[in-house]
Design a protein around this motif. Structure first.
Motif, mmCIF file in Angstrom:
data_model
loop_
_atom_site.group_PDB
_atom_site.id
_atom_site.type_symbol
_atom_site.label_atom_id
_atom_site.label_comp_id
_atom_site.label_asym_id
_atom_site.label_seq_id
_atom_site.Cartn_x
_atom_site.Cartn_y
_atom_site.Cartn_z
ATOM 1 N N UNK A 234 3.298 1.330 13.073
ATOM 2 C CA UNK A 234 3.173 2.254 14.200
ATOM 3 C C UNK A 234 4.315 3.262 14.254
ATOM 4 N N UNK A 235 5.420 2.965 13.563
ATOM 5 C CA UNK A 235 6.544 3.899 13.550
ATOM 6 C C UNK A 235 6.325 5.049 12.576
ATOM 7 N N UNK A 236 5.299 4.933 11.728
ATOM 8 C CA UNK A 236 5.015 5.982 10.766
ATOM 9 C C UNK A 236 4.203 7.092 11.424
ATOM 10 N N UNK A 237 4.292 8.317 10.902
ATOM 11 C CA UNK A 237 3.447 9.399 11.415
ATOM 12 C C UNK A 237 1.965 9.040 11.274
ATOM 13 N N UNK A 238 1.156 9.608 12.160
ATOM 14 C CA UNK A 238 -0.267 9.250 12.191
ATOM 15 C C UNK A 238 -0.957 9.515 10.861
ATOM 16 N N UNK A 239 -0.621 10.618 10.194
ATOM 17 C CA UNK A 239 -1.310 10.921 8.931
ATOM 18 C C UNK A 239 -0.978 9.884 7.859
ATOM 19 N N UNK A 240 0.246 9.335 7.891
ATOM 20 C CA UNK A 240 0.596 8.294 6.934
ATOM 21 C C UNK A 240 -0.070 6.972 7.292
ATOM 22 N N UNK A 241 -0.172 6.665 8.575
ATOM 23 C CA UNK A 241 -0.888 5.449 8.990
ATOM 24 C C UNK A 241 -2.341 5.504 8.527
ATOM 25 N N UNK B 171 0.835 -1.190 0.000
ATOM 26 C CA UNK B 171 0.000 0.000 0.000
ATOM 27 C C UNK B 171 0.874 1.245 0.000
ATOM 28 N N UNK B 172 0.346 2.348 -0.528
ATOM 29 C CA UNK B 172 1.165 3.541 -0.564
ATOM 30 C C UNK B 172 0.513 4.667 -1.321
ATOM 31 N N UNK B 173 1.294 5.705 -1.552
ATOM 32 C CA UNK B 173 0.823 6.920 -2.203
ATOM 33 C C UNK B 173 2.030 7.780 -2.516
ATOM 34 N N UNK B 174 1.861 8.720 -3.431
ATOM 35 C CA UNK B 174 2.908 9.704 -3.688
ATOM 36 C C UNK B 174 3.203 10.536 -2.450
ATOM 37 N N UNK B 175 2.262 10.562 -1.510
ATOM 38 C CA UNK B 175 2.488 11.297 -0.264
ATOM 39 C C UNK B 175 3.718 10.778 0.478
ATOM 40 N N UNK B 176 4.026 9.498 0.305
ATOM 41 C CA UNK B 176 5.180 8.904 0.976
ATOM 42 C C UNK B 176 6.491 9.228 0.257
ATOM 43 N N UNK B 177 6.400 9.891 -0.906
ATOM 44 C CA UNK B 177 7.566 10.250 -1.702
ATOM 45 C C UNK B 177 7.851 11.752 -1.654
ATOM 46 N N UNK B 178 7.127 12.499 -0.827
ATOM 47 C CA UNK B 178 7.208 13.958 -0.867
ATOM 48 C C UNK B 178 8.627 14.464 -0.637
ATOM 49 N N UNK B 179 9.289 13.988 0.414
ATOM 50 C CA UNK B 179 10.649 14.456 0.704
ATOM 51 C C UNK B 179 11.626 14.029 -0.391
ATOM 52 N N UNK B 180 11.483 12.789 -0.857
ATOM 53 C CA UNK B 180 12.362 12.296 -1.919
ATOM 54 C C UNK B 180 12.172 13.102 -3.201
ATOM 55 N N UNK B 181 10.924 13.469 -3.495
ATOM 56 C CA UNK B 181 10.637 14.235 -4.708
ATOM 57 C C UNK B 181 11.334 15.592 -4.686
ATOM 58 N N UNK B 182 11.385 16.205 -3.513
ATOM 59 C CA UNK B 182 12.080 17.490 -3.392
ATOM 60 C C UNK B 182 13.558 17.330 -3.747
ATOM 61 N N UNK B 183 14.154 16.249 -3.285
ATOM 62 C CA UNK B 183 15.572 16.006 -3.565
ATOM 63 C C UNK B 183 15.785 15.644 -5.031
#
Length: 272
Positions: free
Chosen positions: A166-173, A29-41
Motif C-alpha cells: 500500500x506504500x507503493x504508488x497506485x500504478x506500481x500496485x 513480483x516486479x518489472x523494469x518499471x520499478x528500476x526506472x529511477x535507478x536506471x537513470x542514475x
C-alpha cells in the motif's frame, strides 16, 4: 517501446547511457518499471539495460505461461546481452533477479564482468533460509487459495509485511497485481526460489564464479536474506559485503552500488 525477440519470446527492454554494459534483472513480483529511477542514475556510469523478464508486465504474452523455469530466465538474460551486442556486463540482480544473476555468471561467465547481488534468493544455500522459503511457498499458495490474482499480493505481504504494497504508488500496485500469473508460473516451475525444486548449488560450484561481486543486505529485511548473504560471502571467492538501511527492496542505484560500478568501469581489479 523497445522490444527484442529472444529465445522465442518478445521482451520489453530499455537502454540508456554509454560505456560499460550494466544489466538490471528485476525481482519477483516486479518489472523494469520499478528500476526506472535507478536506471537513470546507473546510465551516468555506463550503458544501462533493463528489461521485463518473460511473463512479467510488458513481456507478458497473450496467454500466460503455465510454468517459468530458472533456465529460461538465465537464457533470456544472456540472450538480451547478445541481441544488443553488449559485452560482458556488470549484472545487478535484486531478490529473484539475484538468483538469475548468479546462475548467469556460472553458466555464461563470458557475459558477466561483475555481479551486484541485492539479497539474492538462493535460499537453499542455508538450512534456516531454505526452511523459511519453503514455508513461504506454502503460505503464499495457502493465502492465494487458487485465486491467481492474489499470488503476487501474497508474496509481497509475506516478504515485506502487511501493508507494504500500500506504500507503493497506485500504478506500481496495479502493475504488481498484474504479474500474478508469472509469479504462479515460477512457483510451478523449476529451479526458482519458490519452486518446489529450488536451485541448489554446492560451494564448489559457487567457488567457480570468479567475477568480483558486491553483496548487499538491508537492515530491516527478513533474517533469511542475511543468512543467504553470509553464506554467499564465504562461498564466492571475490566479494565485498555491505549492510544498508531500509528493507528488502534495495535501491539498485544505492551509493555503495554506484561506487562499485565506478570501480569496475575504471579498472576491473580496483574493486577490492
Amino acid at each position: 517501446m523497445s522490444r527484442l525477440s529472444v529465445n522465442g519470446v518478445d521482451l520489453y527492454y530499455e537502454e540508456r547511457g554509454e560505456g560499460i554494459p550494466i544489466l538490471g534483472v528485476h525481482e519477483t513480483p516486479g518489472s523494469a518499471a520499478m528500476w526506472a529511477d535507478a536506471a537513470e542514475e546507473l546510465a551516468r556510469r555506463g550503458r544501462c539495460i533493463i528489461y521485463d523478464r518473460r511473463g512479467f508486465h510488458r513481456s507478458a504474452p497473450p496467454a500466460p505461461f503455465a510454468t517459468l523455469d530458472l533456465v529460461e530466465h538465465v537464457d533470456d538474460a544472456a540472450g538480451v546481452l547478445a541481441a544488443l551486442h553488449a559485452g560482458a556486463a556488470v549484472v545487478i540482480g535484486r531478490r529473484t533477479g539475484g538468483l538469475i544473476a548468479i546462475e548467469l555468471a556460472r553458466r555464461f561467465p563470458d557475459k558477466v564482468k561483475a555481479l551486484v547481488l541485492l539479497e539474492p534468493a538462493l535460499f537453499t544455500i542455508d538450512p534456516e533460509a531454505d526452511a523459511w522459503a519453503r514455508n513461504l511457498r506454502l503460505r503464499v499458495l495457502e493465502h492465494s487459495a487458487g485465486q491467481h490474482g492474489l499470488v503476487a499480493e501474497a508474496v509481497i505481504r509475506e516478504t515485506l509485511g502487511d501493508g507494504a504494497g500500500e506504500s507503493l504508488p497506485e500504478h506500481l500496485r496495479n502493475m504488481l497485481a498484474g504479474t500474478a500469473y508469472a509469479v504462479l508460473a515460477e512457483i510451478n516451475g523449476h529451479g526458482m526460489d519458490l519452486s518446489e525444486d529450488a536451485l541448489e548449488l554446492e560451494e564448489d560450484k559457487l567457488a567457480g564464479i570468479r567475477q568480483p561481486t558486491l553483496i548487499v543486505s538491508a537492515e530491516e529485511s527478513p533474517a533469511a536474506c542475511r543468512l543467504v548473504n553470509a553464506r554467499l560471502s564465504g562461498a564466492l571467492p571475490f566479494t565485498r559485503t555491505v549492510l544498508v538501511a531500509g528493507g528488502h527492496i534495495i535501491n539498485p542505484a544505492h551509493p555503495a552500488v554506484l561506487d562499485f560500478v565506478n570501480r569496475i568501469a575504471a579498472r576491473p581489479d580496483a574493486w577490492a
